[in-house]
Design a protein around this motif. Sequence first.
Motif, PDB file in Angstrom:
ATOM      1  N   SER A 215     -15.231 -52.609  -8.912  1.00 27.83           N
ATOM      2  CA  SER A 215     -16.032 -52.238 -10.064  1.00 27.83           C
ATOM      3  C   SER A 215     -14.743 -52.165 -11.377  1.00 27.83           C
ATOM      4  CB  SER A 215     -16.358 -50.732 -10.717  1.00 27.83           C
ATOM      5  OG  SER A 215     -17.604 -50.791  -9.540  1.00 27.83           O
ATOM      6  N   GLY A 216     -14.621 -52.839 -12.209  1.00 25.87           N
ATOM      7  CA  GLY A 216     -13.657 -52.698 -13.262  1.00 25.87           C
ATOM      8  C   GLY A 216     -14.188 -52.916 -14.846  1.00 25.87           C
ATOM      9  N   TYR A 217     -12.956 -51.971 -15.370  1.00 20.81           N
ATOM     10  CA  TYR A 217     -13.322 -51.530 -16.749  1.00 20.81           C
ATOM     11  C   TYR A 217     -12.565 -51.688 -17.941  1.00 20.81           C
ATOM     12  CZ  TYR A 217     -17.016 -48.317 -14.954  1.00 20.81           C
ATOM     13  OH  TYR A 217     -17.984 -48.207 -14.040  1.00 20.81           O
ATOM     14  N   GLU A 218     -12.445 -52.416 -18.858  1.00 21.41           N
ATOM     15  CA  GLU A 218     -11.898 -52.919 -19.699  1.00 21.41           C
ATOM     16  C   GLU A 218     -12.320 -52.385 -21.333  1.00 21.41           C
ATOM     17  OE1 GLU A 218      -8.575 -53.980 -21.672  1.00 21.41           O
ATOM     18  OE2 GLU A 218      -8.553 -54.364 -19.593  1.00 21.41           O
ATOM     19  N   ILE A 219     -11.133 -52.000 -21.615  1.00 25.68           N
ATOM     20  CA  ILE A 219     -12.075 -52.100 -23.036  1.00 25.68           C
ATOM     21  C   ILE A 219     -11.785 -53.469 -24.217  1.00 25.68           C
ATOM     22  CG2 ILE A 219     -11.710 -49.322 -23.247  1.00 25.68           C
ATOM     23  CD1 ILE A 219      -8.960 -49.954 -24.930  1.00 25.68           C
TER      24      ILE A 219
ATOM     25  N   PHE B  79     -18.014 -55.921 -13.826  1.00 25.32           N
ATOM     26  CA  PHE B  79     -16.837 -56.035 -14.774  1.00 25.32           C
ATOM     27  C   PHE B  79     -17.745 -55.244 -16.177  1.00 25.32           C
ATOM     28  CE2 PHE B  79     -14.546 -59.127 -12.512  1.00 25.32           C
ATOM     29  CZ  PHE B  79     -13.434 -58.687 -12.562  1.00 25.32           C
ATOM     30  N   PHE B  80     -16.983 -54.722 -16.248  1.00 26.67           N
ATOM     31  CA  PHE B  80     -17.296 -53.885 -17.773  1.00 26.67           C
ATOM     32  C   PHE B  80     -16.667 -53.370 -19.103  1.00 26.67           C
ATOM     33  CE2 PHE B  80     -19.077 -51.623 -13.940  1.00 26.67           C
ATOM     34  CZ  PHE B  80     -20.417 -52.202 -13.720  1.00 26.67           C
ATOM     35  N   LEU B  81     -17.296 -53.545 -20.572  1.00 27.12           N
ATOM     36  CA  LEU B  81     -16.082 -54.110 -21.862  1.00 27.12           C
ATOM     37  C   LEU B  81     -16.320 -52.152 -21.704  1.00 27.12           C
ATOM     38  CD1 LEU B  81     -14.765 -54.838 -23.153  1.00 27.12           C
ATOM     39  CD2 LEU B  81     -17.428 -55.289 -24.392  1.00 27.12           C
ATOM     40  N   GLU B  82     -16.222 -51.182 -20.983  1.00 27.81           N
ATOM     41  CA  GLU B  82     -15.940 -49.764 -21.428  1.00 27.81           C
ATOM     42  C   GLU B  82     -15.225 -48.779 -20.996  1.00 27.81           C
ATOM     43  OE1 GLU B  82     -20.116 -48.829 -19.238  1.00 27.81           O
ATOM     44  OE2 GLU B  82     -20.807 -49.925 -20.025  1.00 27.81           O
ATOM     45  N   ASN B  83     -14.472 -47.686 -21.471  1.00 27.14           N
ATOM     46  CA  ASN B  83     -13.676 -46.861 -21.030  1.00 27.14           C
ATOM     47  C   ASN B  83     -14.788 -46.145 -20.392  1.00 27.14           C
ATOM     48  OD1 ASN B  83     -11.939 -44.959 -20.662  1.00 27.14           O
ATOM     49  ND2 ASN B  83     -12.381 -44.474 -23.051  1.00 27.14           N
ATOM     50  N   LEU B  84     -13.992 -46.162 -18.267  1.00 30.55           N
ATOM     51  CA  LEU B  84     -14.839 -45.421 -17.640  1.00 30.55           C
ATOM     52  C   LEU B  84     -14.679 -43.897 -17.472  1.00 30.55           C
ATOM     53  CD1 LEU B  84     -15.597 -45.526 -15.171  1.00 30.55           C
ATOM     54  CD2 LEU B  84     -13.272 -45.261 -14.230  1.00 30.55           C
ATOM     55  N   LEU B  85     -13.637 -43.384 -18.573  1.00 30.04           N
ATOM     56  CA  LEU B  85     -13.856 -41.515 -19.045  1.00 30.04           C
ATOM     57  C   LEU B  85     -14.375 -41.406 -20.483  1.00 30.04           C
ATOM     58  CD1 LEU B  85      -9.668 -42.074 -19.422  1.00 30.04           C
ATOM     59  CD2 LEU B  85     -11.101 -41.568 -17.516  1.00 30.04           C
TER      60      LEU B  85
ATOM     61  N   LYS C 200      -8.148 -38.480 -12.473  1.00 28.53           N
ATOM     62  CA  LYS C 200      -8.072 -37.348 -11.359  1.00 28.53           C
ATOM     63  C   LYS C 200      -9.777 -36.959 -10.902  1.00 28.53           C
ATOM     64  CE  LYS C 200      -5.868 -33.236  -8.845  1.00 28.53           C
ATOM     65  NZ  LYS C 200      -7.227 -32.943  -7.904  1.00 28.53           N
ATOM     66  N   LYS C 201     -10.465 -36.842 -11.654  1.00 24.00           N
ATOM     67  CA  LYS C 201     -12.152 -36.650 -11.308  1.00 24.00           C
ATOM     68  C   LYS C 201     -12.997 -37.727 -11.273  1.00 24.00           C
ATOM     69  CE  LYS C 201     -12.078 -32.810 -14.507  1.00 24.00           C
ATOM     70  NZ  LYS C 201     -12.259 -32.616 -15.880  1.00 24.00           N
ATOM     71  N   LYS C 202     -12.051 -38.927 -11.259  1.00 31.39           N
ATOM     72  CA  LYS C 202     -12.794 -40.149 -10.966  1.00 31.39           C
ATOM     73  C   LYS C 202     -12.718 -40.588  -8.958  1.00 31.39           C
ATOM     74  CE  LYS C 202     -14.510 -40.206 -15.068  1.00 31.39           C
ATOM     75  NZ  LYS C 202     -16.311 -40.103 -15.540  1.00 31.39           N
TER      76      LYS C 202
END
Length: 233
Positions: A70-74, A92-98, A128-130
């Motif tokens: 899974s890739g996350y990118e802004i 892939f996701f156009l999102e901030n995982l955090l 760290k939590k992810k």
Amino acid sequence: MNAGNIYKDGTYLENHPTWHQEDSAWKAKQILKILKKNSVTPLTLCEVGCGAGEILNCLSHQYGGEVVFSGYEISPQAFAICKNKERENLHFFLENLLDYEDPAFDVLMAIDVFEHVEDYFGFLRKVKKKAVYKVFHIPLDLSVQSVFRLSPILRSRSSVGHIHYFMKETALATLRDTGYEVVDYCYTSGSLELSNHGWKTNLMKVPRKLFFQLHSDLAVRVLGGFSLLVLAK
């Protein structure tokens, strides 16, 4: 310079049309090496700030279909590139995982990322939590020659958006200060092993290589041109 905006408004793509995809196979090789060395065998692997997605694409070919990537990118521009690489086990996701509470992975990668983030301490604490294991690739911009010449640091700021600068000791201290257990680390030598650099970097290849063979820490501290790859929990 607003470090966040250059990735969203097209400035970064304009300055780097390939989004550094040419370096991705080499980076994937380094990541795979440190994971295998430490017997880390993920079933789920995520990258925060995945850019054009080519590192994940390379790793997915190495691991095969049993691992989900899974890739996350802004950046909308980078997302448009990586979206075309999706397949059954690569998304892939156009999102901030955090921004999300739930997603948790076996391994999370932040490859050349937190030197761009304004609140990098807050970023690291959230990351760290992810995942169980985290892989960081950190450019070591601080060296005797870069501070003496100054231009390499200013260039990394204006060209690629680095707003924080590290040497090995401060990079590792930052991770420990934000609660990480450092499992393993090593230098990576893009300045020696990658061919897409300018003539000045190429001119320094021989002295860097010889100095590194004699005393790796001192060579990195004096001449620069290296990054730090860290596996942490």
